[in-house]
Design an enzyme around this catalytic site. Structure first.
Site, short mmCIF file in Angstrom:
data_model
loop_
_atom_site.label_atom_id
_atom_site.label_comp_id
_atom_site.label_asym_id
_atom_site.label_seq_id
_atom_site.Cartn_x
_atom_site.Cartn_y
_atom_site.Cartn_z
N SER A 105 0.82 -1.22 0.00
CA SER A 105 0.00 0.00 0.00
C SER A 105 0.85 1.27 0.00
CB SER A 105 -0.92 0.01 1.22
OG SER A 105 -0.15 -0.09 2.40
N ASP A 154 -3.03 6.28 12.23
CA ASP A 154 -2.26 5.52 11.23
C ASP A 154 -0.91 6.22 11.05
OD1 ASP A 154 -1.05 4.56 8.90
OD2 ASP A 154 -2.94 4.38 7.79
N HIS A 200 0.97 5.12 6.81
CA HIS A 200 0.70 5.72 5.50
C HIS A 200 0.88 7.24 5.54
CE1 HIS A 200 -1.38 1.78 5.47
NE2 HIS A 200 -0.84 1.75 4.27
#
Ligand SMILES: *[C@@H]1O[C@H](CO)[C@@H](O)[C@H](O)[C@H]1NC(C)=O
Ligand SMILES: *[C@@H]1O[C@H](CO)[C@@H](O)[C@H](O)[C@H]1NC(C)=O
Ligand SMILES: *[C@@H]1O[C@H](CO)[C@@H](O)[C@H](O)[C@H]1NC(C)=O
Ligand SMILES: *[C@@H]1O[C@H](CO)[C@@H](O)[C@H](O)[C@H]1NC(C)=O
Ligand SMILES: *[C@@H]1O[C@H](CO)[C@@H](O)[C@H](O)[C@H]1NC(C)=O
Length: 424
Positions: free
Chosen positions: A156, A400, A403
């Site tokens: 990702s 998070d 990311h």
């Protein structure tokens, strides 16, 4: 033998001094310049210039004359490591696009839309110590991709870099001549008028694994099959520019399980390797695949190093129990590195690449990203499911810190990719 490439500035200046002494040394000196120029156009110089002294003495496989790298139109100043530098505030030219202007950013990365109260993370420019980065030229990039395929392969984080690249280019294309479609592991952005595609292929380990489903891949007991890269690799063939990454999924904190046979075997033959050895196996598979399937005269292959996370504020001397949540400034200690595994994995990468004959350009984005605790999506993203009252009361618990917001840090990764593609 020490090669001209591993000469330090001091040894070339001593050559200069000698050059004044006699015609013989003058000749040697010019021969050295010519040789160094030829070598410089090789991909290996990109990799070797970033390795420490011990690995520079590794015998180079192709120390012979070679044509310039595909796509290159110039070169970075000799001796300049574009990955070594500092962040400078640049409100004039950054961000390179607006979040609201790029419809391709997945809602897990649109931080402004999800309530991030400030935009400071968008305005930083990477300034190498030894030279300046060329500015990203979207026209040049698109013209170069005419009739070609550019493909990002990995997890990702690589998807984030892929989306950033699409955002950097799509403005030049009218609405009706562009599209983005996803089918399973493969996402394809098409620039119709250019007959060009920019693609992303989900393969978090590059090899076959039990986390290969592009949607349902949250498996705790991860398993990677040895020697299985062709399972995915057949979809990468024919790409003109490939950008790989793989790292985070190998980090289980435990030994890593490697499947020797097939996923269909009733009794599975599994061995456990240290994280480093498992990762080394993955790297070697990738390099072998590149050697067998990519034509170095026509194509370019890049490998992006580990994307760092910021899960524990004590790592950078912050208050205990914090993470990237509520961080709006970067880490100012230039020697900050973070976790030890990152160090040992970097070592594995260095070892494997220095022995390899595959012409892969290394994007060493780890250090420059490790300063950027301010650039993560934190709590400002679409959540996968509803949050509990306990979580809501404690934002640190669901921030998070892996990311990155777009626009943001990953645009810089593409500026570096741009620099290495056109000015190797
Ligand atoms: C960007 O690249 C195009 C195509 O090569 C070129 O014509 C143009 O001058 C470049 N723009 C800048 C600002 O360098
Ligand atoms: C479009 O690009 C593909 C490669 O991606 C190439 O095989 C094909 O011939 C191109 N078509 C045209 C019309 O240029
Ligand atoms: C999606 O991919 C599968 C397997 O790669 C293929 O069989 C199928 O035709 C594709 N579907 C579309 C809509 O492209
Ligand atoms: C966020 O950080 C600032 C200092 O930078 C602090 O004053 C504030 O209390 C913090 N907010 C939360 C919710 O932790
Ligand atoms: C990547 O860059 C870091 C920091 O500059 C350096 O310590 C490391 O050795 C580099 N890695 C490789 C494999 O060149």
């Amino acid at each position: 033998m020490k090669t001209p490439l591993s000469s330090s500035p001091s040894s070339s200046s001593s050559l200069l001094r000698k050059a004044r002494l006699s015609p013989y040394y003058l000749f040697t000196f010019f021969a050295f310049i010519v040789f160094a120029t030829i070598l410089y156009t090789e991909d290996f110089s990109c990799i070797f210039s970033q390795l420490d002294d011990s690995s520079q003495s590794v015998k180079r496989p192709t120390e012979k004359k070679k044509v310039k790298l595909p796509f290159s139109i110039g070169r970075t100043e000799e001796g300049c490591d574009v990955f070594s530098g500092k962040w400078v505030w640049d409100e004039e030219n950054h961000p390179l696009y607006e979040e609201s202007e790029c419809p391709y950013i997945q809602p897990q990365l649109t931080c402004q839309e999800h309530g991030r109260p400030e935009k400071g993370y968008q305005f930083w420019r990477w300034q190498p110590h030894g030279c300046s980065l060329p500015s990203f030229n979207a026209t040049l990039m698109l013209e170069t991709l005419r009739g070609k395929r550019m493909m990002f392969v990995g997890d990702s984080l690589n998807r984030g870099q892929y989306v950033s690249m699409v955002c950097l280019l799509h403005r030049l294309l009218p609405e009706e001549s562009k599209s983005m479609k996803t089918n399973g592991s493969l996402t394809i952005f098409t620039a119709k008028d250019y007959n060009a595609t920019i693609e992303f292929y989900w393969a978090p380990f590059l090899l076959e694994s039990n986390s290969d489903d592009a949607v349902i891949h949250r498996i705790t007991d991860r398993l990677v099959r040895r020697g299985s890269i062709n399972k995915h690799g057949r979809y990468w063939k024919g790409a003109d520019i490939l950008v790989f990454n793989t790292y985070l999924w190998w980090m289980t904190g435990l030994n890593f399980k490697i499947l020797q046979g097939s996923f269909d075997d009733e009794v599975k033959d599994i061995v456990e390797l240290s994280t480093e050895d498992a990762y080394r196996m993955g790297m070697k598979s990738m390099l072998r695949w590149v050697r067998k399937n990519m034509d170095p005269k026509r194509t370019r292959v890049f490998f992006a190093s580990m994307s760092p996370s910021h899960q524990k504020s004590i790592d950078w001397g912050g208050e205990p129990n914090g993470n990237c949540y509520n961080q709006t400034t970067m880490i100012s200690d230039p020697s900050y590195w973070g976790s030890d595994t990152r160090k040992s994995i970097m070592q594995v990468i260095g070892e494997v690449f220095s022995k390899s004959k595959s012409p892969i350009t290394f994007l060493n984005i780890t250090q420059l990203s490790s300063y950027r605790k301010d650039a993560h999506t934190s709590i400002y993203k679409k959540q996968w499911g509803p949050l509990t009252p306990e979580q809501l009361a404690n934002p640190v618990s669901y921030a998070d810190c892996v990311h990155w917001c777009l626009p943001g840090l990953q645009d810089t990764w593409n500026e570096l990719l741009f620099a290495k593609l056109f000015y190797p």
